[in-house]
Scaffold this motif. Structure first.
Motif, PDB file in Angstrom:
ATOM      1  N   UNK A   1       1.285   7.284  -6.453  1.00 49.68           N
ATOM      2  CA  UNK A   1       0.233   8.278  -6.686  1.00 49.68           C
ATOM      3  C   UNK A   1       0.812   9.689  -6.563  1.00 49.68           C
ATOM      4  N   UNK A   2       1.668   9.891  -5.574  1.00 51.80           N
ATOM      5  CA  UNK A   2       2.310  11.195  -5.391  1.00 51.80           C
ATOM      6  C   UNK A   2       3.193  11.530  -6.596  1.00 51.80           C
ATOM      7  N   UNK A   3       3.913  10.527  -7.128  1.00 52.56           N
ATOM      8  CA  UNK A   3       4.758  10.758  -8.300  1.00 52.56           C
ATOM      9  C   UNK A   3       3.910  11.153  -9.509  1.00 52.56           C
ATOM     10  N   UNK A   4       2.760  10.482  -9.689  1.00 59.12           N
ATOM     11  CA  UNK A   4       1.877  10.822 -10.817  1.00 59.12           C
ATOM     12  C   UNK A   4       1.392  12.264 -10.704  1.00 59.12           C
ATOM     13  N   UNK A   5       1.056  12.678  -9.502  1.00 59.39           N
ATOM     14  CA  UNK A   5       0.607  14.059  -9.314  1.00 59.39           C
ATOM     15  C   UNK A   5       1.719  15.037  -9.655  1.00 59.39           C
ATOM     16  N   UNK A   6       2.962  14.689  -9.312  1.00 60.47           N
ATOM     17  CA  UNK A   6       4.102  15.544  -9.659  1.00 60.47           C
ATOM     18  C   UNK A   6       4.282  15.631 -11.173  1.00 60.47           C
TER      19      UNK A   6
ATOM     20  N   UNK B   1       0.830  -1.207   0.000  1.00 63.21           N
ATOM     21  CA  UNK B   1       0.000   0.000   0.000  1.00 63.21           C
ATOM     22  C   UNK B   1       0.866   1.259   0.000  1.00 63.21           C
ATOM     23  N   UNK B   2       1.974   1.192   0.762  1.00 65.56           N
ATOM     24  CA  UNK B   2       2.861   2.347   0.846  1.00 65.56           C
ATOM     25  C   UNK B   2       3.441   2.704  -0.518  1.00 65.56           C
ATOM     26  N   UNK B   3       3.795   1.685  -1.308  1.00 65.26           N
ATOM     27  CA  UNK B   3       4.323   1.932  -2.657  1.00 65.26           C
ATOM     28  C   UNK B   3       3.266   2.579  -3.543  1.00 65.26           C
ATOM     29  N   UNK B   4       2.014   2.126  -3.409  1.00 63.36           N
ATOM     30  CA  UNK B   4       0.933   2.729  -4.192  1.00 63.36           C
ATOM     31  C   UNK B   4       0.809   4.205  -3.855  1.00 63.36           C
ATOM     32  N   UNK B   5       0.840   4.537  -2.565  1.00 62.28           N
ATOM     33  CA  UNK B   5       0.704   5.943  -2.177  1.00 62.28           C
ATOM     34  C   UNK B   5       1.869   6.790  -2.699  1.00 62.28           C
ATOM     35  N   UNK B   6       3.078   6.226  -2.672  1.00 63.71           N
ATOM     36  CA  UNK B   6       4.228   6.953  -3.208  1.00 63.71           C
ATOM     37  C   UNK B   6       4.083   7.161  -4.712  1.00 63.71           C
TER      38      UNK B   6
ATOM     39  N   UNK C   1     -12.336   4.534   0.989  1.00 64.87           N
ATOM     40  CA  UNK C   1     -11.913   5.520  -0.001  1.00 64.87           C
ATOM     41  C   UNK C   1     -11.040   4.894  -1.080  1.00 64.87           C
ATOM     42  N   UNK C   2     -10.757   5.668  -2.083  1.00 63.37           N
ATOM     43  CA  UNK C   2      -9.945   5.154  -3.178  1.00 63.37           C
ATOM     44  C   UNK C   2      -9.355   6.273  -4.020  1.00 63.37           C
ATOM     45  N   UNK C   3      -8.850   5.889  -5.180  1.00 61.07           N
ATOM     46  CA  UNK C   3      -8.227   6.829  -6.099  1.00 61.07           C
ATOM     47  C   UNK C   3      -8.955   6.803  -7.437  1.00 61.07           C
TER      48      UNK C   3
END
Length: 316
Positions: free
Chosen positions: A41-46, A34-39, A59-61
């Motif tokens: 997601x942050x990279x995609x936003x960048x 899960x931690x890798x997914x959150x990281x 919740x979800x994405x």
């Protein structure tokens, strides 16, 4: 880095596949934590992707429109479908001038791997564009070469045939492509004559870019130059008509590339149109499918009445 890039592409593909994913679902599909997914997601936003998240255990994405267009992830068939759609949009003018569709097609073709470029070239050879009445055919590859020459801002050599079929080779500084709704025009500076000129794209035999920079100082309004050039063509016959329409509506019926307009009060417009014969003009006026009055000459008025009566008789 390669693993991270591949994983990000996989994540974008998953987010595009359905409206929403939970973090656990994404982690399971990608075989990560899960931690890798959150990281990621942050990279995609960048990178500019708009990814919305809903808090809480349920919740979800989900992807949302971002502040800018992010890179797209397309498989082979999707890339080919987009290229063919852009080709037809550019040729038909369905998106207005067609310039944006042509620029997007040029960008896409330059980024395609050889295996897809070869397939697209084969499709180009097999597909035909059906023009509207009076619309000449233009070769897609020639159009793309002209777009590339304009984009590169370098001098080019143009092999061209004029309306009489006379061949010539011109040194030009390409500037813009303009689509009028009936045909494509290249606006370029004629190096020898030191003048800004318009060239019909369907009469271009070939174009070859050089390494010399183009002289594009003080460029003209490309669309206005094309409109003026078309409207100034000398025809054997002219007619002046009155449309019971305000100027903006009259321009929708008869573009400025076809006739010259002048207002006749707030609710009417007088238009002067040229043609090759009185019968051609009469047929064109009938095709407008709108009330109008022929002010002059009498020959066009009689030809219009004759054509209308023949159409009426044929449908009794």
């Amino acid at each position: 880095m390669i693993r991270t890039s591949s994983r990000l592409l996989r994540l974008v593909s998953l987010l595009s596949a359905r409206p929403e994913w939970t973090c656990c679902e994404l982690a399971e599909r990608m075989a990560v934590t899960d931690r890798t997914v959150r990281r990621d997601i942050a990279r995609l936003r960048d990178l500019g992707y708009g990814v919305d998240s809903a808090p809480g255990p349920w919740g979800g994405y989900r992807l949302s429109p971002g502040s800018r267009v992010p890179p797209l992830v397309l498989d082979d068939e999707e890339a080919l479908a987009v290229a063919v759609a852009l080709r037809e949009a550019a040729l038909s003018g369905i998106l207005g001038t067609g310039q944006a569709a042509l620029a997007a097609l040029l960008t896409l073709r330059q980024s395609l791997p050889p295996r897809l470029s070869d397939r697209l070239s084969a499709l180009d050879g097999a597909l035909e564009h059906t023009p509207r009445s009076g619309e000449p055919q233009v070769d897609t590859l020639v159009l793309l070469e002209l777009a590339r020459a304009c984009h590169s801002s370098v001098r080019a050599t143009l092999s061209y045939r004029d309306h009489a079929g006379r061949a010539s080779v011109r040194a030009i500084d390409p500037y813009r492509l303009v689509h009028t709704g009936t045909r494509w025009y290249l606006v370029a500076r004629d190096v020898t004559k030191r003048q800004w000129r318009t060239f019909c794209a369907d009469r271009v035999v070939s174009v070859r870019s050089t390494t010399a920079p183009a002289d594009l100082n003080d460029p003209p309004d490309a669309a206005a130059l094309v409109s003026h050039g078309i409207a100034s063509v000398v025809y054997p016959v002219y007619t002046t008509i009155r449309l019971p329409l305000p100027l903006d509506d009259a321009l929708q019926k008869i573009p400025s590339t076809i006739g010259t307009h002048s207002t006749d009060g707030p609710e009417a417009t007088v238009v002067r149109v040229g043609g090759n014969s009185t019968d051609c003009l009469a047929a064109y006026l009938l095709s407008l499918a709108t009330p109008l009055t022929v002010l002059s000459p009498d020959e066009v008025r009689r030809a219009l009445v004759r054509h209308a009566q023949a159409l009426f008789t044929a449908n009794l």
